[in-house]
Enzyme design. Structure first.
Site, mmCIF file in Angstrom:
data_model
loop_
_atom_site.group_PDB
_atom_site.id
_atom_site.type_symbol
_atom_site.label_atom_id
_atom_site.label_comp_id
_atom_site.label_asym_id
_atom_site.label_seq_id
_atom_site.Cartn_x
_atom_site.Cartn_y
_atom_site.Cartn_z
ATOM 1 C CE LYS A 125 -4.459 0.997 0.190
ATOM 2 N NZ LYS A 125 -5.632 0.253 -0.307
ATOM 3 C CG ASP A 165 -7.292 3.353 -0.997
ATOM 4 O OD1 ASP A 165 -7.914 2.287 -0.924
ATOM 5 O OD2 ASP A 165 -7.247 4.149 -0.035
ATOM 6 C CG ASN A 239 -14.337 3.475 -7.122
ATOM 7 O OD1 ASN A 239 -14.054 2.393 -6.644
ATOM 8 N ND2 ASN A 239 -14.650 3.623 -8.384
HETATM 9 P P1 NDP Z 1 -12.972 7.853 -2.456
HETATM 10 O O1 NDP Z 1 -11.906 8.821 -2.187
HETATM 11 O O2 NDP Z 1 -13.471 7.678 -3.836
HETATM 12 O O3 NDP Z 1 -14.231 8.129 -1.507
HETATM 13 C C1 NDP Z 1 -14.136 8.210 -0.116
HETATM 14 C C2 NDP Z 1 -15.460 8.700 0.405
HETATM 15 O O4 NDP Z 1 -15.470 8.629 1.830
HETATM 16 C C3 NDP Z 1 -15.748 10.161 0.048
HETATM 17 O O5 NDP Z 1 -17.117 10.314 -0.178
HETATM 18 C C4 NDP Z 1 -15.308 10.899 1.321
HETATM 19 O O6 NDP Z 1 -15.923 12.167 1.502
HETATM 20 C C5 NDP Z 1 -15.798 9.935 2.364
HETATM 21 N N1 NDP Z 1 -15.114 10.128 3.641
HETATM 22 C C6 NDP Z 1 -13.793 10.277 3.881
HETATM 23 N N2 NDP Z 1 -13.570 10.432 5.192
HETATM 24 C C7 NDP Z 1 -14.772 10.362 5.799
HETATM 25 C C8 NDP Z 1 -15.205 10.435 7.138
HETATM 26 N N3 NDP Z 1 -14.329 10.611 8.135
HETATM 27 N N4 NDP Z 1 -16.541 10.341 7.393
HETATM 28 C C9 NDP Z 1 -17.421 10.166 6.402
HETATM 29 N N5 NDP Z 1 -17.077 10.082 5.104
HETATM 30 C C10 NDP Z 1 -15.770 10.173 4.810
HETATM 31 O O7 NDP Z 1 -12.401 6.459 -1.892
HETATM 32 P P2 NDP Z 1 -12.849 4.972 -2.261
HETATM 33 O O8 NDP Z 1 -14.312 4.904 -2.448
HETATM 34 O O9 NDP Z 1 -11.949 4.454 -3.317
HETATM 35 O O10 NDP Z 1 -12.424 4.190 -0.918
HETATM 36 C C11 NDP Z 1 -13.281 4.150 0.220
HETATM 37 C C12 NDP Z 1 -12.804 3.059 1.153
HETATM 38 O O11 NDP Z 1 -12.797 1.797 0.468
HETATM 39 C C13 NDP Z 1 -11.379 3.224 1.699
HETATM 40 O O12 NDP Z 1 -11.313 2.656 2.987
HETATM 41 C C14 NDP Z 1 -10.549 2.368 0.730
HETATM 42 O O13 NDP Z 1 -9.333 1.953 1.301
HETATM 43 C C15 NDP Z 1 -11.507 1.201 0.526
HETATM 44 N N6 NDP Z 1 -11.275 0.405 -0.668
HETATM 45 C C16 NDP Z 1 -11.277 0.989 -1.904
HETATM 46 C C17 NDP Z 1 -11.092 0.208 -3.027
HETATM 47 C C18 NDP Z 1 -11.214 0.763 -4.406
HETATM 48 O O14 NDP Z 1 -11.218 -0.023 -5.349
HETATM 49 N N7 NDP Z 1 -11.365 2.052 -4.589
HETATM 50 C C19 NDP Z 1 -10.801 -1.234 -2.916
HETATM 51 C C20 NDP Z 1 -10.912 -1.757 -1.571
HETATM 52 C C21 NDP Z 1 -11.105 -0.935 -0.501
HETATM 53 P P3 NDP Z 1 -15.233 13.538 0.958
HETATM 54 O O15 NDP Z 1 -15.537 13.562 -0.510
HETATM 55 O O16 NDP Z 1 -15.899 14.610 1.742
HETATM 56 O O17 NDP Z 1 -13.760 13.420 1.246
#
Ligand code: NDP
Length: 446
Positions: A125, A165, A239
């Site tokens: 990572k 990520d 995502n």
């Molecule tokens: P993104 O950056 O696309 O989205 C993250 C989302 O979470 C945003 O809407 C963000 O809001 C919100 N967020 C961040 N911090 C907080 C918080 N403290 N409270 C509430 N909402 C919050 O990331 P991903 O969707 O890619 O990833 C999300 C999770 O999934 C992570 O833990 C990642 O490690 C995991 N993951 C992702 C994979 C992937 O393929 N993308 C694969 C496997 C796991 P804002 O826009 O306001 O920042």
């Protein structure tokens, strides 16, 4: 003191300034305790001592010039945790909260997750504390180029293959890949999540969210349940959350709430996902803008700074970030009668929250199993790339579904084998660990 406890004690002493890493390691090590009676060779080989230590940690300076001509400096990282079963694989996260503790926890989790996919990929990572919010495309590009000008020395298609990520989507992967290609002078699968025009795979964008719904369906079915007509709360609107919502809606669920880091949108009649996509994927705005859209339902409301887990639901899907679901929220979820919790994010539930789920007989699918569809589809992207073939959407989707079904079958079987039926923390950690442990023993002291 047991072997596991002594390793855990030592790890806590050595890494006392890394709370997220300690949290993840505690959950993993506590749940794999039953393995050691049956496998004395692991202790004889000092396996856990090696298993908890990353093979390599790279930290570097990322200087870049912003649109005003000022110099900015961020910190870059790559944690290459375990390559026993294959080259390091795991995402890059660009977010102000990124530090070594967060990346070590993510890389440790990734090692077990990648093992669960059944594919030959090790765990890694990386990322940076860079915040792309409010930055122009030009600034993001210059940051990505500077980041890759250092990272490219340590990665390669058979060594370490990063992906996206949080904060790293198609735009960032494109810039990172462009710089890698320029420096290394090869057009190879060194970063997954690539654009479809230059080696990317169909379904990669949707994979983590879709995979989450597929594995949740596997858990629902034998219990006589389905998504049809169920109220679902999904945290996040990035995502993972967006494509989990898309698939859940397509199989009949009513997604009643989604959020970002500022607040949540609630609509008992169902969130309009097209509006969320427009705000988050096109405008890169805040979820509060939902209320500005014409045609929004009168039943929709925005709650600033409130906890999304207070919204009652049948199925809860945490898809935002680590430690977003506390013990208190878990108690609320249990009190509201939620029966299933499946994690799209990595370690969104604290260890205390997980205890609440298990005590209340909530079926809980941990992230390392439930969100493995993303990395699995990245591995499918690598396979297509090296064979110079592109599979259809349906072909990749079917493979993803099969992988998620296999993961569920595997963790369910291991939980039963170890007399912990329905405990998928134990099922996932043990199933993932044994393959890595056996590979490490076979490869000697390295
Ligand atoms: P993104 O950056 O696309 O989205 C993250 C989302 O979470 C945003 O809407 C963000 O809001 C919100 N967020 C961040 N911090 C907080 C918080 N403290 N409270 C509430 N909402 C919050 O990331 P991903 O969707 O890619 O990833 C999300 C999770 O999934 C992570 O833990 C990642 O490690 C995991 N993951 C992702 C994979 C992937 O393929 N993308 C694969 C496997 C796991 P804002 O826009 O306001 O920042």
């Amino acid at each position: 003191m047991s072997y596991v406890d002594s390793i855990l004690n030592d790890l806590k002493k050595k890494n006392s300034n890394e709370p997220e890493f300690i949290e993840a390691a505690t959950e993993i090590l506590e749940s794999i305790k039953p393995v050691f009676d049956a496998h004395p060779e692991y202790e004889e080989n000092f396996l856990l001592e090696r298993f908890v230590e990353p093979e390599r940690v790279i930290m570097f300076r990322v200087p870049w010039v912003d649109d005003k001509g000022d110099i900015q400096v961020n910190r870059g990282f790559r944690v290459q945790f375990n390559s026993a079963i294959g080259p390091y694989k795991g995402g890059l996260r660009f977010h102000p909260t990124v530090n070594l503790s967060v990346l070590k926890f993510l890389a440790f989790e990734q090692t077990l997750k990648n093992s669960l996919t059944g594919m030959s990929i090790g765990g890694g990572k990386g990322g940076s504390d860079f915040n792309s919010k409010g930055r122009s495309d030009g600034e993001v590009m210059r940051f990505c180029q500077s980041f890759m000008s250092e990272l490219h020395k340590y990665i390669g298609p058979d060594t370490d293959i990063p992906a996206g990520d949080m904060g790293v989507g198609g735009r960032e992967v494109g810039y990172l890949f462009g710089e890698y290609k320029r420096l290394a002078n090869v057009h190879v699968a060194v970063l997954t999540g690539a654009g479809l025009e230059f080696g990317g795979s169909l379904v990669r964008k949707e994979a983590t969210g879709y995979g989450l719904i597929y594995i949740t369906q596997m858990a629902l079915k034998p219990r006589g349940e389905s998504f049809k007509g169920k109220d679902v709360v999904i945290s996040g609107s990035g995502n993972v959350a967006i494509y989990a919502a898309e698939k859940a809606i397509s199989v009949g669920a009513n997604v009643v709430a989604m959020c970002d880091s500022k607040g949540y949108i609630h609509d008992e009649n169902g969130i309009d996902l097209d509006v969320i996509k427009e705000i988050k994927e096109v405008k890169r705005g805040g979820i509060s803008e939902y209320l500005d859209y014409p045609g929004k339902r009168k039943t929709s409301e925005y709650m600033e700074g409130e906890i999304i887990w207070n919204v009652p639901c049948d199925i809860a899907l945490p898809c935002a970030t680590q430690n977003e679901l506390s013990e208190k929220s878990a108690k609320t979820i249990a009190k509201n009668g939620t029966k299933f919790v499946a994690e799209g994010a990595n370690m969104p539930s604290t260890n205390e929250a997980i205890d609440v789920f298990l005590k209340n007989d909530i079926i809980y699918l941990p992230g390392k199993a439930a969100n493995a569809g993303g990395v699995a589809t990245s591995a499918l992207e690598m396979a297509q790339r090296s064979s110079r073939l592109s599979w259809t959407f349906d072909e990749v989707d079917q493979r993803l579904k099969n992988i998620m079904e296999n993961i569920y079958a595997d963790i369910d079987k291991v939980a039963r084998d170890y007399d912990h039926e329905n405990n998928y923390v134990i099922g996932a950690n043990i199933a993932g660990f044994i393959k890595v442990a056996n590979a490490m023993v076979a490869q000697g002291v390295v």
